[in-house]
Design an enzyme around this catalytic site. Structure first.
Site, PDB file in Angstrom:
ATOM      1  N   PRO A 118      16.110   8.162  -3.250  1.00  0.00           N
ATOM      2  CA  PRO A 118      16.544   7.648  -1.945  1.00  0.00           C
ATOM      3  C   PRO A 118      15.647   8.136  -0.806  1.00  0.00           C
ATOM      4  O   PRO A 118      15.369   7.407   0.132  1.00  0.00           O
ATOM      5  CB  PRO A 118      17.969   8.178  -1.819  1.00  0.00           C
ATOM      6  CG  PRO A 118      18.454   8.312  -3.236  1.00  0.00           C
ATOM      7  CD  PRO A 118      17.246   8.672  -4.049  1.00  0.00           C
ATOM      8  N   ILE A 147      14.693   1.674 -10.054  1.00  0.00           N
ATOM      9  CA  ILE A 147      14.073   1.882 -11.362  1.00  0.00           C
ATOM     10  C   ILE A 147      14.024   0.572 -12.152  1.00  0.00           C
ATOM     11  O   ILE A 147      15.055   0.030 -12.558  1.00  0.00           O
ATOM     12  CB  ILE A 147      14.796   2.999 -12.156  1.00  0.00           C
ATOM     13  CG1 ILE A 147      14.854   4.290 -11.319  1.00  0.00           C
ATOM     14  CG2 ILE A 147      14.124   3.232 -13.504  1.00  0.00           C
ATOM     15  CD1 ILE A 147      13.519   4.819 -10.811  1.00  0.00           C
ATOM     16  N   GLU A 353       4.841   0.490  -6.869  1.00  0.00           N
ATOM     17  CA  GLU A 353       3.702   1.279  -7.379  1.00  0.00           C
ATOM     18  C   GLU A 353       2.766   1.672  -6.236  1.00  0.00           C
ATOM     19  O   GLU A 353       1.549   1.635  -6.362  1.00  0.00           O
ATOM     20  CB  GLU A 353       2.974   0.540  -8.503  1.00  0.00           C
ATOM     21  CG  GLU A 353       3.933   0.285  -9.662  1.00  0.00           C
ATOM     22  CD  GLU A 353       3.326   0.405 -11.031  1.00  0.00           C
ATOM     23  OE1 GLU A 353       2.253   1.012 -11.171  1.00  0.00           O
ATOM     24  OE2 GLU A 353       3.947  -0.100 -11.966  1.00  0.00           O
ATOM     25  N   GLY A 354       3.379   2.054  -5.120  1.00  0.00           N
ATOM     26  CA  GLY A 354       2.607   2.465  -3.946  1.00  0.00           C
ATOM     27  C   GLY A 354       2.463   1.290  -2.996  1.00  0.00           C
ATOM     28  O   GLY A 354       1.835   0.287  -3.327  1.00  0.00           O
TER      29      GLY A 354
HETATM   30  N1  CAA Z   1      -4.941  12.161 -10.126  1.00  0.00           N
HETATM   31  C1  CAA Z   1      -4.757  13.485 -10.367  1.00  0.00           C
HETATM   32  N2  CAA Z   1      -4.273  14.337  -9.439  1.00  0.00           N
HETATM   33  C2  CAA Z   1      -3.979  13.822  -8.236  1.00  0.00           C
HETATM   34  C3  CAA Z   1      -4.142  12.466  -7.903  1.00  0.00           C
HETATM   35  C4  CAA Z   1      -4.659  11.629  -8.919  1.00  0.00           C
HETATM   36  N3  CAA Z   1      -4.858  10.336  -8.696  1.00  0.00           N
HETATM   37  N4  CAA Z   1      -3.758  12.261  -6.642  1.00  0.00           N
HETATM   38  C5  CAA Z   1      -3.352  13.466  -6.159  1.00  0.00           C
HETATM   39  N5  CAA Z   1      -3.488  14.395  -7.141  1.00  0.00           N
HETATM   40  C6  CAA Z   1      -3.211  15.825  -7.053  1.00  0.00           C
HETATM   41  C7  CAA Z   1      -4.098  16.514  -6.005  1.00  0.00           C
HETATM   42  O1  CAA Z   1      -5.321  16.904  -6.567  1.00  0.00           O
HETATM   43  C8  CAA Z   1      -3.239  17.687  -5.619  1.00  0.00           C
HETATM   44  O2  CAA Z   1      -3.315  18.677  -6.611  1.00  0.00           O
HETATM   45  P1  CAA Z   1      -3.925  20.156  -6.337  1.00  0.00           P
HETATM   46  O3  CAA Z   1      -3.267  20.666  -5.096  1.00  0.00           O
HETATM   47  O4  CAA Z   1      -3.587  20.919  -7.559  1.00  0.00           O
HETATM   48  O5  CAA Z   1      -5.384  19.929  -6.159  1.00  0.00           O
HETATM   49  C9  CAA Z   1      -1.828  17.140  -5.723  1.00  0.00           C
HETATM   50  O6  CAA Z   1      -1.878  16.024  -6.596  1.00  0.00           O
HETATM   51  C10 CAA Z   1      -1.253  16.728  -4.401  1.00  0.00           C
HETATM   52  O7  CAA Z   1      -2.127  15.784  -3.839  1.00  0.00           O
HETATM   53  P2  CAA Z   1      -2.032  15.324  -2.332  1.00  0.00           P
HETATM   54  O8  CAA Z   1      -2.023  16.532  -1.422  1.00  0.00           O
HETATM   55  O9  CAA Z   1      -3.084  14.309  -2.119  1.00  0.00           O
HETATM   56  O10 CAA Z   1      -0.570  14.692  -2.290  1.00  0.00           O
HETATM   57  P3  CAA Z   1       0.155  13.899  -1.156  1.00  0.00           P
HETATM   58  O11 CAA Z   1       1.517  14.418  -1.012  1.00  0.00           O
HETATM   59  O12 CAA Z   1      -0.705  13.807   0.071  1.00  0.00           O
HETATM   60  O13 CAA Z   1       0.347  12.447  -1.835  1.00  0.00           O
HETATM   61  C11 CAA Z   1      -0.126  10.190  -2.430  1.00  0.00           C
HETATM   62  C12 CAA Z   1      -0.650  11.638  -2.280  1.00  0.00           C
HETATM   63  C13 CAA Z   1      -1.323   9.402  -2.915  1.00  0.00           C
HETATM   64  C14 CAA Z   1       0.385   9.615  -1.140  1.00  0.00           C
HETATM   65  C15 CAA Z   1       1.005  10.176  -3.492  1.00  0.00           C
HETATM   66  O14 CAA Z   1       2.157  10.845  -3.052  1.00  0.00           O
HETATM   67  C16 CAA Z   1       1.390   8.776  -3.917  1.00  0.00           C
HETATM   68  O15 CAA Z   1       0.691   8.154  -4.692  1.00  0.00           O
HETATM   69  N6  CAA Z   1       2.534   8.251  -3.422  1.00  0.00           N
HETATM   70  C17 CAA Z   1       3.055   6.964  -3.827  1.00  0.00           C
HETATM   71  C18 CAA Z   1       3.978   7.103  -4.981  1.00  0.00           C
HETATM   72  C19 CAA Z   1       4.326   5.776  -5.580  1.00  0.00           C
HETATM   73  O16 CAA Z   1       3.468   5.028  -5.994  1.00  0.00           O
HETATM   74  N7  CAA Z   1       5.645   5.501  -5.656  1.00  0.00           N
HETATM   75  C20 CAA Z   1       6.101   4.329  -6.314  1.00  0.00           C
HETATM   76  C21 CAA Z   1       6.976   4.723  -7.463  1.00  0.00           C
HETATM   77  S1  CAA Z   1       6.704   4.108  -9.027  1.00  0.00           S
HETATM   78  C22 CAA Z   1       7.255   2.524  -9.144  1.00  0.00           C
HETATM   79  O17 CAA Z   1       7.220   1.773  -8.221  1.00  0.00           O
HETATM   80  C23 CAA Z   1       7.736   2.228 -10.528  1.00  0.00           C
HETATM   81  C24 CAA Z   1       8.389   0.928 -10.854  1.00  0.00           C
HETATM   82  O18 CAA Z   1       9.488   0.905 -11.416  1.00  0.00           O
HETATM   83  C25 CAA Z   1       7.652  -0.355 -10.685  1.00  0.00           C
END
Ligand code: CAA
Length: 369
Positions: A118, A147, A353-354
């Protein structure tokens, strides 16, 4: 050959009933079963674990063809392949692959990926679901939202916080089975688009998850989610591409048949120019999607390409479906002509998915680092 098989399946198995499934929010159960038999639910999983052993390019070709006709069915394919099977095969233990991946890859069971909450959708580090280490099991508590396959799935990959003080490094991913005590499924969401797909919230109340169901090392959960979503974005980009291409093909055909002012509407420049824009942007989206899949297949970094593909293809899906409705005029506004459903379905590709905004975050970070 794979593309043709998916095209035939979409025309023969998905098209009949697609309008009714959308109208009544009916999950495509029979169709999903057949997709499993065709090997489309574990496409990139190795044969050792009951998969088809194919590459990401084959996968996006299939996603594109299925999505031309029925995005509610293709999202099941996408989540099972990219978010569940890929995550388990890449990061799961041998025990987890034997027990959980095999039936998911063969389509005998369906999986779900549970990250969003949420109050933690885009801001994925802010997980409120907790998993408390109790020795030989974790005690899972919390709620997950939006989900996909929420009720149909048997196997759920659930992301939860195990140590809040460690922020994203205190997050883990767990395999939860339907039927575990304390795990309940909320009502189906009544959605604008992809209405045939099965979207629910999930509630976990003191669910005991065995230790062996944690995926990877302690604290690996956030990276697990990010890595898995990276591949997932290519699949959803292919879905968006397919929705756009499907709507374009219908609009093209209609414009050649429909007459106004003494000629086919495609002979009017107002319509012909729309078709030109649609065809061009679809082709550009296609190249971005195929490039991202190709990079993945080569073992090269694809974070940037995947997010670019998703950002652009989802915009193209929205733009093209709006124009497809416009070309159909009043007929586009009624269900029998399919394009109004495609316009509704397109919108989710800019959200799940973002969101579009998340893709821009990922892209700008990549180009600025
Ligand atoms: N691969 C590996 N590691 C990664 C990464 C990647 N692509 N992206 C970030 N990380 C790691 C970073 O290296 C960091 O690790 P360390 O501190 O150990 O180096 C850690 O993750 C945190 O990274 P950030 O500080 O960049 O994290 P952030 O809080 O700023 O978030 C973000 C980054 C890209 C915004 C991420 O939160 C994100 O992708 N958010 C969107 C989530 C999403 O897609 N939600 C949809 C849900 S799924 C869905 O929709 C399913 C369905 O049913 C269809």
């Amino acid at each position: 050959m794979i593309q043709q098989a998916a095209r035939d399946f979409a025309q023969n198995e998905l098209k009949p009933g697609v309008i009714e499934r959308d109208e009544h929010q009916k999950f495509p159960a029979e169709q999903v079963k057949k997709l499993g038999e065709l090997g489309f639910l574990g496409m990139m999983v190795s044969e050792k674990y009951n998969g088809s052993g194919l590459d990401a390019l084959s996968y996006v070709l299939v996603m594109e063809e299925l999505s031309k006709v029925d995005a509610s069915s293709s999202v099941v394919v996408s989540v099972n392949n990219s978010l569940v099977c890929y995550g388990l095969e890449s990061f799961g233990s041998e025990f987890q692959k034997e027990k959980y991946l095999k039936p998911l890859a063969s389509g005998e069971k369906i999986g779900a990926f549970c990250l969003s909450e949420p109050e933690a959708g885009s801001d994925a580090t802010s997980q409120q679901t907790t998993a408390e280490d109790k020795g030989d099991y974790y005690l899972l508590n919390g709620t997950k939202n939006w989900i996909t396959n929420g009720n149909t799935a048997s196997t759920y990959l659930v992301i939860a916080q195990t140590d809040r003080s460690l922020k994203h490094r205190g997050i883990n991913a767990f395999i939860v089975e339907k039927g575990m005590e304390g795990f309940t499924i909320g009502p189906k969401e009544n959605k604008m688009g992809i209405r045939g797909s099965d979207t629910h919230s999930l509630m976990f109340n003191d669910v005991k998850v065995p230790k062996e169901n944690r995926i990877g090392e302690d604290g690996f959960g956030f990276k697990f989610a990010m890595k898995t979503l990276e591949g997932g974005r290519i699949g959803i980009a292919a879905q968006a591409l397919g929705i756009a291409a499907g709507a374009y093909e219908l609009a093209l055909e209609y414009s050649k048949q429909r007459k106004s002012f003494g000629k086919a509407i495609s002979d009017h420049q107002a319509i012909a120019f729309k078709l030109a824009d649609m065809a061009t942007t679809i082709e550009a989206a296609r190249l971005l999607v195929y490039k991202a899949a190709w990079l993945k297949d080569q073992g090269l970094p694809y974070t940037l390409a995947g997010s670019m593909a998703k950002l652009y293809a989802s915009k193209v899906a929205m733009d093209v479906t709006v124009e497809a409705v416009q070309i159909h005029g009043g007929y586009g506004f009624v269900k029998e002509y399919h394009v109004e459903r495609m316009m509704r379905d397109a919108k989710i590709t800019q959200i799940y998915e973002g969101t579009t905004e998340i893709q821009k975050m990922v892209i700008s970070r990549e180009i600025l680092k």
